[in-house]
Write an enzyme that holds these catalytic residues in place. Structure first.
Site, PDB file in Angstrom:
ATOM      1  N   SER A  15       0.830  -1.220   0.000  1.00 42.76           N
ATOM      2  CA  SER A  15       0.000   0.000   0.000  1.00 42.76           C
ATOM      3  C   SER A  15       0.861   1.264   0.000  1.00 42.76           C
ATOM      4  O   SER A  15       0.459   2.293  -0.568  1.00 42.76           O
ATOM      5  CB  SER A  15      -0.982   0.008   1.176  1.00 42.76           C
ATOM      6  OG  SER A  15      -0.317   0.175   2.402  1.00 42.76           O
ATOM      7  N   ARG A  67      22.577 -14.303   2.864  1.00 39.88           N
ATOM      8  CA  ARG A  67      22.020 -12.950   2.836  1.00 39.88           C
ATOM      9  C   ARG A  67      22.874 -12.047   1.934  1.00 39.88           C
ATOM     10  O   ARG A  67      22.358 -11.250   1.152  1.00 39.88           O
ATOM     11  CB  ARG A  67      22.059 -12.417   4.270  1.00 39.88           C
ATOM     12  CG  ARG A  67      20.907 -11.583   4.674  1.00 39.88           C
ATOM     13  CD  ARG A  67      20.965 -11.305   6.164  1.00 39.88           C
ATOM     14  NE  ARG A  67      19.981 -12.075   6.882  1.00 39.88           N
ATOM     15  CZ  ARG A  67      18.672 -11.884   6.844  1.00 39.88           C
ATOM     16  NH1 ARG A  67      18.157 -10.926   6.114  1.00 39.88           N
ATOM     17  NH2 ARG A  67      17.852 -12.631   7.530  1.00 39.88           N
ATOM     18  N   LEU A  95      18.836  -5.783   5.500  1.00 44.83           N
ATOM     19  CA  LEU A  95      19.798  -5.555   4.413  1.00 44.83           C
ATOM     20  C   LEU A  95      21.228  -5.580   4.960  1.00 44.83           C
ATOM     21  O   LEU A  95      21.485  -5.136   6.081  1.00 44.83           O
ATOM     22  CB  LEU A  95      19.526  -4.214   3.743  1.00 44.83           C
ATOM     23  CG  LEU A  95      18.128  -4.094   3.130  1.00 44.83           C
ATOM     24  CD1 LEU A  95      17.903  -2.679   2.598  1.00 44.83           C
ATOM     25  CD2 LEU A  95      17.942  -5.115   2.017  1.00 44.83           C
ATOM     26  N   ASN A 109      13.641   3.823   3.892  1.00 48.99           N
ATOM     27  CA  ASN A 109      12.762   2.789   4.450  1.00 48.99           C
ATOM     28  C   ASN A 109      11.661   3.483   5.244  1.00 48.99           C
ATOM     29  O   ASN A 109      11.883   4.541   5.825  1.00 48.99           O
ATOM     30  CB  ASN A 109      13.560   1.868   5.386  1.00 48.99           C
ATOM     31  CG  ASN A 109      12.678   0.782   5.991  1.00 48.99           C
ATOM     32  OD1 ASN A 109      11.901   0.138   5.281  1.00 48.99           O
ATOM     33  ND2 ASN A 109      12.779   0.574   7.291  1.00 48.99           N
ATOM     34  N   HIS A 111       9.200   2.824   8.494  1.00 46.86           N
ATOM     35  CA  HIS A 111       9.126   1.947   9.669  1.00 46.86           C
ATOM     36  C   HIS A 111       7.933   2.393  10.518  1.00 46.86           C
ATOM     37  O   HIS A 111       7.766   3.591  10.772  1.00 46.86           O
ATOM     38  CB  HIS A 111      10.426   2.048  10.472  1.00 46.86           C
ATOM     39  CG  HIS A 111      10.437   1.145  11.657  1.00 46.86           C
ATOM     40  ND1 HIS A 111      10.691  -0.208  11.563  1.00 46.86           N
ATOM     41  CD2 HIS A 111      10.180   1.382  12.966  1.00 46.86           C
ATOM     42  CE1 HIS A 111      10.606  -0.758  12.752  1.00 46.86           C
ATOM     43  NE2 HIS A 111      10.305   0.197  13.626  1.00 46.86           N
TER      44      HIS A 111
HETATM   45  C1  GAR Z   1       3.972  -0.859   6.721  1.00 49.18           C
HETATM   46  O1  GAR Z   1       3.235  -0.622   7.895  1.00 49.18           O
HETATM   47  C2  GAR Z   1       5.448  -0.572   6.951  1.00 49.18           C
HETATM   48  O2  GAR Z   1       5.677   0.515   7.802  1.00 49.18           O
HETATM   49  C3  GAR Z   1       5.899  -1.869   7.575  1.00 49.18           C
HETATM   50  O3  GAR Z   1       5.221  -2.865   6.873  1.00 49.18           O
HETATM   51  C4  GAR Z   1       3.982  -2.351   6.394  1.00 49.18           C
HETATM   52  C5  GAR Z   1       3.917  -2.596   4.897  1.00 49.18           C
HETATM   53  O4  GAR Z   1       2.654  -2.250   4.395  1.00 49.18           O
HETATM   54  N1  GAR Z   1       7.315  -2.006   7.490  1.00 49.18           N
HETATM   55  C6  GAR Z   1       8.047  -2.646   8.400  1.00 49.18           C
HETATM   56  O5  GAR Z   1       7.568  -3.170   9.380  1.00 49.18           O
HETATM   57  C7  GAR Z   1       9.534  -2.655   8.115  1.00 49.18           C
HETATM   58  N2  GAR Z   1      10.245  -3.191   9.238  1.00 49.18           N
HETATM   59  P1  GAR Z   1       2.435  -2.083   2.827  1.00 49.18           P
HETATM   60  O6  GAR Z   1       2.991  -3.359   2.185  1.00 49.18           O
HETATM   61  O7  GAR Z   1       0.943  -2.009   2.677  1.00 49.18           O
HETATM   62  O8  GAR Z   1       3.144  -0.850   2.392  1.00 49.18           O
END
Ligand code: GAR
Length: 202
Positions: A15, A67, A95, A109, A111
């Site tokens: 999203s 990795r 990463l 990124n 978070h």
């Molecule tokens: C989001 O809430 C993002 O902040 C989180 O995953 C979700 C992805 O949603 N990211 C993490 O937790 C990274 N450590 P999306 O696929 O709908 O963008």
């Protein structure tokens, strides 16, 4: 100014990637989303990217022994697409320096917490368990320190008394989308580095 060519890395729903694609429909937006990569073959976000005519690729981490080997292949793939900026958007991989070194200062990124609070996973559950009254999301530059790179922008939400992890996650996600759009615009237009230079007195 030439619009910056952006690649987005996803692992699932996508999203945030979608929010970036929608923002970049405006020709005045300083970035265009030209490529989407997922490490998961059936990530739902890939369908949306394809429906928008954006090139996509699946690079499965299972196809690489370490990795580091995966990150070297991913970085080479991204370089071959002539990208200026990489946006991790729900890319659920830690990463390694192999990739980070290649893209330093050009990899972002998002978070789901107000960093430096709640680095790592399960941020909403941990905020609730702590009785936090404020939570949110952070867009940061990716460095070798997990969730520890310089902050580009943050958005806050209140934690409400009857919140569950799901209700809190939904409130945070709603602010993630405009936050990432704003943060990418700052980096793509060069305003972020200028702001940092100003702070350094240059
Ligand atoms: C989001 O809430 C993002 O902040 C989180 O995953 C979700 C992805 O949603 N990211 C993490 O937790 C990274 N450590 P999306 O696929 O709908 O963008």
């Amino acid at each position: 100014m030439r619009r910056r060519r952006v690649g987005v890395l996803i692992s699932g729903r996508g999203s945030n990637m979608r929010a970036l694609v929608e923002a970049a429909r405006d020709p005045a937006y300083p970035a265009e989303i030209v490529h989407v990569v997922s490490n998961i073959a059936d990530a739902p976000g890939l369908d949306y990217a394809r429906s928008q005519g954006i090139s996509t690729a699946v690079l499965s981490h299972n196809a690489h022994p370490t990795r580091e080997a995966y990150d070297a292949a991913l970085s080479a793939h991204l370089k071959a697409h002539d990208l200026d900026i990489i946006c991790c958007a729900g890319f659920m991989r830690i990463l390694t320096p192999i990739l980070i070194r290649d893209w330093e200062g050009r990899i972002l990124n998002i978070h789901p917490s107000l960093l430096p609070a709640y680095m790592g996973l399960h941020t909403h559950e941990r905020a609730l368990a702590d009785g936090a009254t404020e939570h949110g999301a952070t867009v940061h530059l990716v460095t070798a320190e997990l969730d520890g790179g310089p902050t580009v922008a943050q958005a806050k939400v209140p934690v409400l008394p009857d919140d569950t992890a799901d209700s809190l996650a939904a409130r945070v996600l709603a602010v993630e989308h405009p936050l990432y759009v704003r943060a990418l615009a700052l980096v793509a237009s060069g305003q972020l580095s200028r702001a940092q230079e100003d702070r350094n007195g240059q």
